[in-house]
Design a protein around this motif. Sequence first.
Motif, PDB file in Angstrom:
ATOM      1  N   PHE A  36       0.823  -1.208   0.000  1.00  0.00           N
ATOM      2  CA  PHE A  36       0.000   0.000   0.000  1.00  0.00           C
ATOM      3  C   PHE A  36       0.859   1.261   0.000  1.00  0.00           C
ATOM      4  O   PHE A  36       0.866   2.041   0.950  1.00  0.00           O
ATOM      5  CB  PHE A  36      -0.972   0.003   1.193  1.00  0.00           C
ATOM      6  N   LEU A  37       1.576   1.454  -1.105  1.00  0.00           N
ATOM      7  CA  LEU A  37       2.480   2.594  -1.237  1.00  0.00           C
ATOM      8  C   LEU A  37       1.830   3.680  -2.086  1.00  0.00           C
ATOM      9  O   LEU A  37       1.172   3.397  -3.088  1.00  0.00           O
ATOM     10  CB  LEU A  37       3.791   2.164  -1.902  1.00  0.00           C
ATOM     11  N   ASN A  38       2.023   4.916  -1.703  1.00  0.00           N
ATOM     12  CA  ASN A  38       1.528   6.071  -2.453  1.00  0.00           C
ATOM     13  C   ASN A  38       2.692   7.029  -2.622  1.00  0.00           C
ATOM     14  O   ASN A  38       2.960   7.857  -1.761  1.00  0.00           O
ATOM     15  CB  ASN A  38       0.373   6.740  -1.705  1.00  0.00           C
ATOM     16  N   ILE A  39       3.405   6.890  -3.729  1.00  0.00           N
ATOM     17  CA  ILE A  39       4.656   7.626  -3.927  1.00  0.00           C
ATOM     18  C   ILE A  39       4.544   8.522  -5.152  1.00  0.00           C
ATOM     19  O   ILE A  39       4.293   8.043  -6.263  1.00  0.00           O
ATOM     20  CB  ILE A  39       5.848   6.656  -4.073  1.00  0.00           C
ATOM     21  N   GLY A  40       4.720   9.811  -4.956  1.00  0.00           N
ATOM     22  CA  GLY A  40       4.715  10.759  -6.054  1.00  0.00           C
ATOM     23  C   GLY A  40       5.791  11.788  -5.823  1.00  0.00           C
ATOM     24  O   GLY A  40       5.532  12.877  -5.298  1.00  0.00           O
ATOM     25  N   THR A  41       7.022  11.451  -6.200  1.00  0.00           N
ATOM     26  CA  THR A  41       8.159  12.290  -5.828  1.00  0.00           C
ATOM     27  C   THR A  41       8.984  12.794  -7.002  1.00  0.00           C
ATOM     28  O   THR A  41       9.877  13.600  -6.811  1.00  0.00           O
ATOM     29  CB  THR A  41       9.103  11.507  -4.899  1.00  0.00           C
ATOM     30  N   GLY A  42       8.740  12.322  -8.209  1.00  0.00           N
ATOM     31  CA  GLY A  42       9.544  12.753  -9.338  1.00  0.00           C
ATOM     32  C   GLY A  42      10.765  11.897  -9.571  1.00  0.00           C
ATOM     33  O   GLY A  42      11.316  11.872 -10.671  1.00  0.00           O
ATOM     34  N   GLY A  43      11.220  11.149  -8.540  1.00  0.00           N
ATOM     35  CA  GLY A  43      12.342  10.225  -8.694  1.00  0.00           C
ATOM     36  C   GLY A  43      11.826   8.804  -8.821  1.00  0.00           C
ATOM     37  O   GLY A  43      10.674   8.573  -9.193  1.00  0.00           O
ATOM     38  N   ASP A  44      12.679   7.833  -8.516  1.00  0.00           N
ATOM     39  CA  ASP A  44      12.239   6.437  -8.529  1.00  0.00           C
ATOM     40  C   ASP A  44      11.236   6.219  -7.396  1.00  0.00           C
ATOM     41  O   ASP A  44      11.414   6.722  -6.288  1.00  0.00           O
ATOM     42  CB  ASP A  44      13.426   5.488  -8.325  1.00  0.00           C
ATOM     43  N   SER A  45      10.199   5.445  -7.669  1.00  0.00           N
ATOM     44  CA  SER A  45       9.259   5.100  -6.603  1.00  0.00           C
ATOM     45  C   SER A  45       9.917   4.128  -5.640  1.00  0.00           C
ATOM     46  O   SER A  45      10.013   4.389  -4.440  1.00  0.00           O
ATOM     47  CB  SER A  45       7.981   4.506  -7.184  1.00  0.00           C
ATOM     48  N   VAL A  46      10.357   2.973  -6.167  1.00  0.00           N
ATOM     49  CA  VAL A  46      11.087   1.986  -5.367  1.00  0.00           C
ATOM     50  C   VAL A  46      12.319   1.591  -6.170  1.00  0.00           C
ATOM     51  O   VAL A  46      12.200   1.175  -7.326  1.00  0.00           O
ATOM     52  CB  VAL A  46      10.232   0.740  -5.068  1.00  0.00           C
ATOM     53  N   ALA A  47      13.490   1.709  -5.578  1.00  0.00           N
ATOM     54  CA  ALA A  47      14.733   1.378  -6.265  1.00  0.00           C
ATOM     55  C   ALA A  47      15.478   0.296  -5.495  1.00  0.00           C
ATOM     56  O   ALA A  47      15.593   0.367  -4.270  1.00  0.00           O
ATOM     57  CB  ALA A  47      15.619   2.622  -6.399  1.00  0.00           C
ATOM     58  N   LEU A  48      15.958  -0.708  -6.234  1.00  0.00           N
ATOM     59  CA  LEU A  48      16.780  -1.768  -5.648  1.00  0.00           C
ATOM     60  C   LEU A  48      18.213  -1.517  -6.064  1.00  0.00           C
ATOM     61  O   LEU A  48      18.518  -1.428  -7.245  1.00  0.00           O
ATOM     62  CB  LEU A  48      16.321  -3.141  -6.149  1.00  0.00           C
ATOM     63  N   ASN A  49      19.104  -1.398  -5.087  1.00  0.00           N
ATOM     64  CA  ASN A  49      20.485  -1.013  -5.363  1.00  0.00           C
ATOM     65  C   ASN A  49      21.478  -2.005  -4.783  1.00  0.00           C
ATOM     66  O   ASN A  49      21.265  -2.565  -3.707  1.00  0.00           O
ATOM     67  CB  ASN A  49      20.794   0.351  -4.737  1.00  0.00           C
ATOM     68  N   SER A  50      22.574  -2.186  -5.509  1.00  0.00           N
ATOM     69  CA  SER A  50      23.734  -2.852  -4.917  1.00  0.00           C
ATOM     70  C   SER A  50      24.552  -1.780  -4.218  1.00  0.00           C
ATOM     71  O   SER A  50      24.158  -0.625  -4.151  1.00  0.00           O
ATOM     72  CB  SER A  50      24.562  -3.552  -5.995  1.00  0.00           C
ATOM     73  N   GLY A  51      25.695  -2.156  -3.700  1.00  0.00           N
ATOM     74  CA  GLY A  51      26.528  -1.168  -3.027  1.00  0.00           C
ATOM     75  C   GLY A  51      27.814  -1.812  -2.580  1.00  0.00           C
ATOM     76  O   GLY A  51      27.998  -3.023  -2.693  1.00  0.00           O
ATOM     77  N   PRO A  52      28.744  -1.025  -2.055  1.00  0.00           N
ATOM     78  CA  PRO A  52      30.015  -1.562  -1.579  1.00  0.00           C
ATOM     79  C   PRO A  52      29.797  -2.381  -0.310  1.00  0.00           C
ATOM     80  O   PRO A  52      28.731  -2.307   0.305  1.00  0.00           O
ATOM     81  CB  PRO A  52      30.834  -0.304  -1.287  1.00  0.00           C
ATOM     82  N   PRO A  53      30.771  -3.166   0.118  1.00  0.00           N
ATOM     83  CA  PRO A  53      30.661  -3.871   1.388  1.00  0.00           C
ATOM     84  C   PRO A  53      30.338  -2.882   2.501  1.00  0.00           C
ATOM     85  O   PRO A  53      30.766  -1.718   2.449  1.00  0.00           O
ATOM     86  CB  PRO A  53      32.038  -4.506   1.579  1.00  0.00           C
ATOM     87  N   PRO A  54      29.592  -3.307   3.530  1.00  0.00           N
ATOM     88  CA  PRO A  54      29.139  -2.372   4.548  1.00  0.00           C
ATOM     89  C   PRO A  54      30.243  -1.663   5.306  1.00  0.00           C
ATOM     90  O   PRO A  54      30.041  -0.581   5.845  1.00  0.00           O
ATOM     91  CB  PRO A  54      28.295  -3.240   5.489  1.00  0.00           C
ATOM     92  N   ASN A  55      31.423  -2.252   5.364  1.00  0.00           N
ATOM     93  CA  ASN A  55      32.532  -1.628   6.072  1.00  0.00           C
ATOM     94  C   ASN A  55      33.617  -1.129   5.148  1.00  0.00           C
ATOM     95  O   ASN A  55      34.781  -1.006   5.523  1.00  0.00           O
ATOM     96  CB  ASN A  55      33.122  -2.609   7.092  1.00  0.00           C
TER      97      ASN A  55
END
Length: 245
Positions: free
Chosen positions: A218-237
Amino acid sequence: LAPLALVLTTGVAAAQVGGDLCSPLTFGAVGDGVTDNTTAIQSAINACAKAGGGAVRLPLVNGHGNYLTGPITLATHVRLLIDKGVTLLGSTDHTRYRAASINHPYRAHEALVSAYQADDTGIIGPGTIDGQGGAAASDGGPGWWAMKQAPWLVEFYQCTNVTVNHITLTNAPMWNLVFRYSDHITVSEYTATVTPDPLVAHIDGIDLIVSSNATLLFLNIGTGGDSVALNSGPPPNAIAGDPNE
């Protein structure tokens, strides 16, 4: 369930009058939109965590419910409750924040509300968190939306069992709701908006970065950017500037 809810609500209100350690009011919070409540809210969070956890509630008091604050940090077994008609208002003093980036490990003050390595935490509405992204800085400088770097509005970093329910996030400086290296997440009845400009390109609704077991409902997103984005990233440390990042 209704009688139980009534008892719980009444109990919270009574406890606050008696000096509830989980209530920001106990530590001097004032919802007038002018008073800086950072210390009061953070003191309530810290005291609540030390007592074993609970709900840090921002209530509407005599029609007043705009709680101005700088960056605050949640804790294990502590959830932030924002009542109906209440707004947690982000300070426009840019010197109090750090620019956020997925290429850096967690750094304090990179979001208005954050949690670091916390379990059983979250934010419950039905109130609002307003990052004032379009407002001019307190020193008269440009607002966050006119800048290339900005903080996030809400971030959970290396957290588990996170609940975000029935909350509205608006005018985020950059991304609204960010989960990094977190697990067992539930976001429901969630709204993210920007006003008056819905075309601010870098204001994502939800960003999940190296996170797992997330349920979004039940998401209501209207922001001009991505609504929901799945990202990778560097190791946490990872170390900032690592050539292998």
